[in-house]
Design a protein around this motif. Structure first.
Motif, PDB file in Angstrom:
ATOM      1  N   ARG A  73      24.483 107.086  71.739  1.00 53.70           N
ATOM      2  CA  ARG A  73      25.559 107.484  72.673  1.00 53.70           C
ATOM      3  C   ARG A  73      25.464 108.986  73.000  1.00 53.70           C
ATOM      4  O   ARG A  73      25.272 109.806  72.112  1.00 53.70           O
ATOM      5  N   ASP A  74      25.639 109.333  74.265  1.00 54.77           N
ATOM      6  CA  ASP A  74      25.646 110.744  74.655  1.00 54.77           C
ATOM      7  C   ASP A  74      26.912 111.431  74.122  1.00 54.77           C
ATOM      8  O   ASP A  74      27.977 110.807  74.024  1.00 54.77           O
ATOM      9  N   SER A 105      26.646 117.400  81.925  1.00 50.00           N
ATOM     10  CA  SER A 105      27.910 116.671  81.727  1.00 50.00           C
ATOM     11  C   SER A 105      28.962 117.271  82.668  1.00 50.00           C
ATOM     12  O   SER A 105      28.726 118.323  83.287  1.00 50.00           O
ATOM     13  N   ASN A 152      28.943 113.558  75.394  1.00 52.66           N
ATOM     14  CA  ASN A 152      30.125 113.670  76.259  1.00 52.66           C
ATOM     15  C   ASN A 152      30.862 112.332  76.350  1.00 52.66           C
ATOM     16  O   ASN A 152      32.071 112.301  76.595  1.00 52.66           O
ATOM     17  N   LEU A 153      30.150 111.218  76.111  1.00 49.69           N
ATOM     18  CA  LEU A 153      30.840 109.921  76.069  1.00 49.69           C
ATOM     19  C   LEU A 153      31.654 109.810  74.782  1.00 49.69           C
ATOM     20  O   LEU A 153      32.734 109.210  74.757  1.00 49.69           O
ATOM     21  N   ALA A 191      34.717 111.685  75.446  1.00 50.22           N
ATOM     22  CA  ALA A 191      35.630 110.893  76.289  1.00 50.22           C
ATOM     23  C   ALA A 191      36.453 109.916  75.440  1.00 50.22           C
ATOM     24  O   ALA A 191      37.616 109.654  75.743  1.00 50.22           O
ATOM     25  N   MET A 192      35.846 109.382  74.371  1.00 48.08           N
ATOM     26  CA  MET A 192      36.591 108.455  73.502  1.00 48.08           C
ATOM     27  C   MET A 192      37.791 109.149  72.848  1.00 48.08           C
ATOM     28  O   MET A 192      38.846 108.547  72.658  1.00 48.08           O
ATOM     29  N   GLU A 213      34.696 119.420  78.166  1.00 48.71           N
ATOM     30  CA  GLU A 213      35.006 118.043  78.630  1.00 48.71           C
ATOM     31  C   GLU A 213      36.520 117.815  78.635  1.00 48.71           C
ATOM     32  O   GLU A 213      37.063 117.211  79.554  1.00 48.71           O
ATOM     33  N   GLY A 249      27.966 110.262  68.569  1.00 47.21           N
ATOM     34  CA  GLY A 249      26.803 109.835  69.328  1.00 47.21           C
ATOM     35  C   GLY A 249      25.587 109.909  68.418  1.00 47.21           C
ATOM     36  O   GLY A 249      25.210 110.985  67.947  1.00 47.21           O
TER      37      GLY A 249
END
Ligand code: BGC
Length: 417
Positions: free
Chosen positions: A244-245, A35, A247-248, A251-252, A270, A184
């Motif tokens: 979902r990963d 990531s 790190n995504l 990000a949210m 992150e 995730g």
């Protein structure tokens, strides 16, 4: 005096030997740090090694928690061609050592006095049969919550300190039209959340259930309550959480689409990579009800039994670089973790890092520091994977209630042993 002279002489010999040999050999490193935040931390390591003349051959295997990396590793070892060094967690290190696949770092460990500065909780995994087999890079902990500060402020509520307060904050976020929990849906992430829920049932309970694998604790009322709470939290995920990963999901929270994420402190990497500041843009708190306790995991580089003095010297040089106090500070500041040594000052760490260092030391003294089940530090892989299956089935609504899930967990763990 005689001892000191001898120690100094052997350290010198080691240093000279290493620097000569390291020039001749690269290290091939298998890891799952792919990531944005992880790659930034990995760069600190690559650059540090490059400055010492140690070349890097990258073998990244994406997938948080490292399951895919461990599958790739098995294939390499079976083919008779192990990488030089492998990122590894807890019981996996011990399992490879038991197979006789790992090398030996005793010389560098003795020359640098690792016994005195690396905490016992980590040495339990870095040593096998009294010999050093792995070099710990960091200590992460899994019972954290990462909250978007603006989203928390908008609720008009404070930082939640127990489950009811957490639910109140989540409800307000839902009313405000944002996804309350960024999650995730992958087994290791489900299990990371569940670590915290089990710890919130009490430190003695966490130990009985996840460390001692007591069937009564695994299948009992507190475990049922932890599952009931997991099923409740599930109602605050968005509809697209499956697969979902991690790190995504981070990000949210970073971009305000979601309110919070329950995740280990690699998530902080992150936030930092995105230029976010703790206390201003985001808040880090211990999972409600787990204040004073820590579930940890430690990334270690296990050294495989490679052939040839030059390769072995490169392993020792890499291990030595990793354990240097300046590297420990520089790397962990970026990674979100805390140092694997007890003598590294917290000066360069942000407020979450300073809290992480303090919490870890206090939990260690209080006897409330436990290995994370989700991240391979509570039980061997077979048991860990059995817990993953039940936890993920619970998230996916496969049990009638928490009690049914707890019963399934006790059965699955019994079958896995
Ligand atoms: C590792 C971390 C890593 C995280 C997500 C954990 O198991 O200990 O270093 O950042 O997985 O990939």
């Amino acid at each position: 005096m005689k001892m000191m002279t001898k120690g100094f002489a052997s350290a010198m010999a080691l240093t000279i030997g290493l620097s000569a040999a390291a020039k001749a050999e690269d290290v091939e490193v298998l890891h799952w740090w792919t990531s944005g935040g992880e790659a930034a931390a990995l760069n600190v390591l690559k650059e540090d090694l490059a400055s010492k003349g140690i070349g890097w051959v990258d073998m990244p295997v994406a997938g948080g928690g490292g399951e895919a990396a461990m599958t790739a590793l098995r294939a390499r070892v079976t083919a008779g061609d192990p990488p030089t060094a492998v990122q590894m967690l807890g019981f996996d290190i011990q399992d490879w050592a038991a197979e006789g696949a790992l090398g030996n770092l005793d010389e560098v460990a003795a020359a640098e006095g690792w016994d005195n500065v690396i905490p016992g909780a980590l040495q339990r995994f870095s040593k096998y049969d009294g010999h050093w087999i792995a070099a710990p890079v960091n200590v992460h902990s899994t019972n954290w919550v990462w909250i978007n500060k603006a989203a928390l402020d908008a609720t008009g509520l404070g930082e939640p300190t127990n489950f009811d307060e957490l639910v109140a904050v989540l409800d307000k976020m839902k009313e405000a039209g944002i996804t309350p929990i960024a999650h995730g849906g992958q087994p290791w992430q489900d299990a990371t959340v569940f670590d915290a829920l089990v710890l919130a049932e009490g430190t003695d309970f966490y130990k009985s259930a996840f460390i001692d694998l007591d069937p009564a604790a695994l299948g009992g009322e507190k475990m049922a309550d932890a599952f009931t709470k997991l099923i409740k939290l599930r109602s605050y995920f968005d509809p697209n959480f499956s697969g979902r990963d991690w790190n995504l999901a981070s990000a949210m929270v970073i971009n305000g689409e979601a309110g919070m994420q329950f995740m280990g402190d690699w998530a902080k990497g992150e936030f930092l990579k995105a230029g976010k500041v703790p206390g201003t843009d985001f808040v880090c708190i211990r999972f409600p009800g787990t204040q004073g306790a820590v579930t940890f995991n430690s990334d270690q580089f296990a050294m495989f039994n490679v052939q040839g003095d030059a390769k072995k010297a490169a392993q020792a040089a890499m291990a030595s670089a990793i354990e240097s106090p300046t590297f420990q500070s520089a790397f962990n500041v970026v990674k979100g973790s805390v140092p694997a040594r007890t003598d590294v000052p917290d000066t360069d760490f942000d407020d979450c890092g300073k809290k992480g260092i303090k919490d870890l030391a206090e939990a260690n003294t209080a006897g409330t520091l436990f290995g994370s089940m989700a991240h391979g530090h509570a039980a061997p892989a077979a048991v860990k994977n059995a817990t993953y299956d039940v936890i993920t089935a619970a998230v996916n609504g496969e049990y009638a209630d928490g009690a049914a899930a707890a019963k399934a967990l006790a059965d699955a763990v019994a079958a896995a042993q």
